[in-house]
Design an enzyme around this catalytic site. Structure first.
Site: not given
Ligand SMILES: Nc1ncnc2c1ncn2[C@@H]1O[C@H](COP(=O)(O)OP(=O)(O)O)[C@@H](O)[C@H]1O
Ligand SMILES: [Mg+2]
Length: 313
Positions: A25, A155, A223, A262, A264, A277, A279, A283
Site C-alpha cells: 500500500e 487495499s 483508488y 475505521r 468496516d 475488518e 483499519n 486512508g
Molecule cells: N466475505 C466477503 N464477501 C464479499 N465481499 C468481500 C468479502 N470480503 C471482502 N470483500 C470485498 O473485498 C474488499 C476488500 O476486503 P477486506 O476484507 O476489506 O480487505 P482489505 O484489507 O484489502 O480492505 C471489501 O471491501 C469487499 O468489497
Molecule cells: Mg477493507
C-alpha cells in the site's frame, strides 16, 4: 461530536509524518501522508515528512529531535505494530493505536476471533492452504461462493471471489500463495458500510457503492475509478445505524484500539450486518473515507488531522 478544543500550533513542537513505507500500500500511503502533512502545515505546525521506505528510519527518528509522530503508513511495517514498537522504544508519542492492538488488527483471522469471543457479529472463516479443495472449504463455510484473501494485506490486494476448484487455485496464488497466511469466508452479495472512530466518538456512516463493472470494492474501485459512489450518511434505518455504531466502537475497543480507526461492515441481502475488518491507519487521501465522514460531522481536513495529532499530547 463532542466539543473539540485544539491546542495552538506551537504546542505540538516538531512533528514527523511517517509515510510511504515498503508495503503493497506504499502508493496510497504516499498520497495520504502528503495530505496529512499539508493539513498540519496549514494549521501552522512544524511538520516534516519521512518516507520510511527510503530512509534509515531508526537513525532518522533518533536524530530528528521530534516531539511526536503522525503515522500515515498503511499495511505491513506501519499498521501492524512494527513502527509503533520503534516509536515506543524511542519514547516518541505517536498517533493511533499501540503496537499490540495494531498487531491484532493487521491479522483479519485473529481480529475476527477476538470479535467472535466478544459476541460481536462476524462471518465464519478459516485459514486455507494450497492443497485444500474447493469442496472442503465450501462445505466448512456452508457457502458455495466464498472470498479468498490474504489475512494480512489491505487495499483489496489479492482478494478474489471463488465458486469452483479452478478459481480457488487461481485465488490462492493471487492472495500470495504458499508462505502467505490466506483466509476464506462466505461471499456476501450486499452492501458495504464503514464507521470512523475518532477518540470516543463514532463519525457518520458511509456506504460504498462500487460501479457495476467491479465485482466488489477492489483496488481500482478504491483508488482509481471515479464512478465509485460514497453515501454519507449511509441511507439505512436509524435503529440499524445505532446498533452498527455501537458495535463499531465495541469492535475497535475489543482489539485494544485507541485514537482513531475505521471499522468496516458487510450488510447482506436480509439486512444482517457482519464486521469485516478494522483499519488502524485508514486512508487519508482527498478521496478517502475518514475525511468524508469527518466533513459530514463538521470537521474539515485540517481540524481532523490536528484532532488526531492532539491525541498524542
Ligand atoms: N466475505 C466477503 N464477501 C464479499 N465481499 C468481500 C468479502 N470480503 C471482502 N470483500 C470485498 O473485498 C474488499 C476488500 O476486503 P477486506 O476484507 O476489506 O480487505 P482489505 O484489507 O484489502 O480492505 C471489501 O471491501 C469487499 O468489497
Ligand atoms: Mg477493507
Amino acid at each position: 461530536m463532542s466539543q473539540l478544543l485544539l491546542p495552538q500550533a506551537s504546542a505540538f513542537g516538531k512533528v514527523v509524518v511517517l509515510y510511504g513505507g515498503t508495503s503493497a500500500e506504499r502508493e496510497v500511503s504516499l498520497n495520504s501522508g502528503k495530505a496529512v502533512y499539508d493539513g498540519l502545515l496549514a494549521y501552522g505546525i512544524d511538520a516534516h515528512l519521512l518516507d520510511t521506505g527510503k530512509e534509515d528510519v531508526i537513525s532518522a527518528l533518533r536524530d530528528g529531535d521530534y516531539a511526536r509522530a503522525f503515522i500515515v503508513l498503511h499495511g505491513r511495517g506501519g499498521e501492524d505494530g512494527e513502527i509503533q514498537s520503534i516509536l515506543h522504544y524511542l519514547k516518541i508519542p505517536f498517533t493511533g493505536s499501540d503496537m499490540a492492538s495494531c498487531a491484532i488488527a493487521m491479522d483479519k483471522l485473529v481480529t475476527k476471533s477476538v470479535w467472535r469471543d466478544a459476541g460481536l457479529p462476524v462471518l465464519p472463516d478459516m485459514q486455507v492452504y494450497a492443497d485444500d479443495s474447493y469442496e472442503s472449504i465450501a462445505q466448512e463455510l456452508r457457502s458455495a461462493c466464498f472470498v479468498v484473501k490474504p489475512a494480512l494485506e489491505g487495499s483489496s490486494v489479492g482478494v478474489s471471489r471463488v465458486s469452483n476448484q479452478q478459481e480457488f487455485a487461481a485465488a490462492f496464488i493471487a492472495a500470495g500463495g504458499a508462505g502467505e497466511k490466506i483466509m476464506a469466508e462466505p461471499w456476501i452479495d450486499g452492501r458495504e458500510l464503514t464507521y470512523t472512530v475518532l477518540g470516543e466518538d463514532v463519525l457518520p456512516s458511509i456506504e460504498i457503492i462500487a460501479s457495476g463493472s467491479h465485482v466488489f470494492y477492489d483496488y481500482e474501485a478504491k483508488y482509481l475509478a471515479d464512478d465509485t459512489r460514497y453515501l454519507c450518511p449511509a441511507p439505512i434505518e436509524a435503529a440499524l445505524d445505532g446498533a452498527l455504531r455501537e458495535d463499531a466502537l465495541a469492535a475497535f475497543l475489543a482489539v485494544g484500539g485507541s485514537g482513531w480507526g475505521r471499522v468496516d461492515y458487510l450488510l447482506d441481502e436480509q439486512g444482517y450486518a457482519s464486521l469485516l475488518e478494522v483499519n488502524m491507519v485508514p486512508g487519508m487521501t482527498s478521496h478517502s473515507l475518514v475525511p468524508l465522514a469527518a466533513k459530514e460531522a463538521g470537521l474539515d481536513f485540517t481540524t481532523l488531522v490536528v484532532a488526531i495529532l492532539a491525541q498524542t499530547m
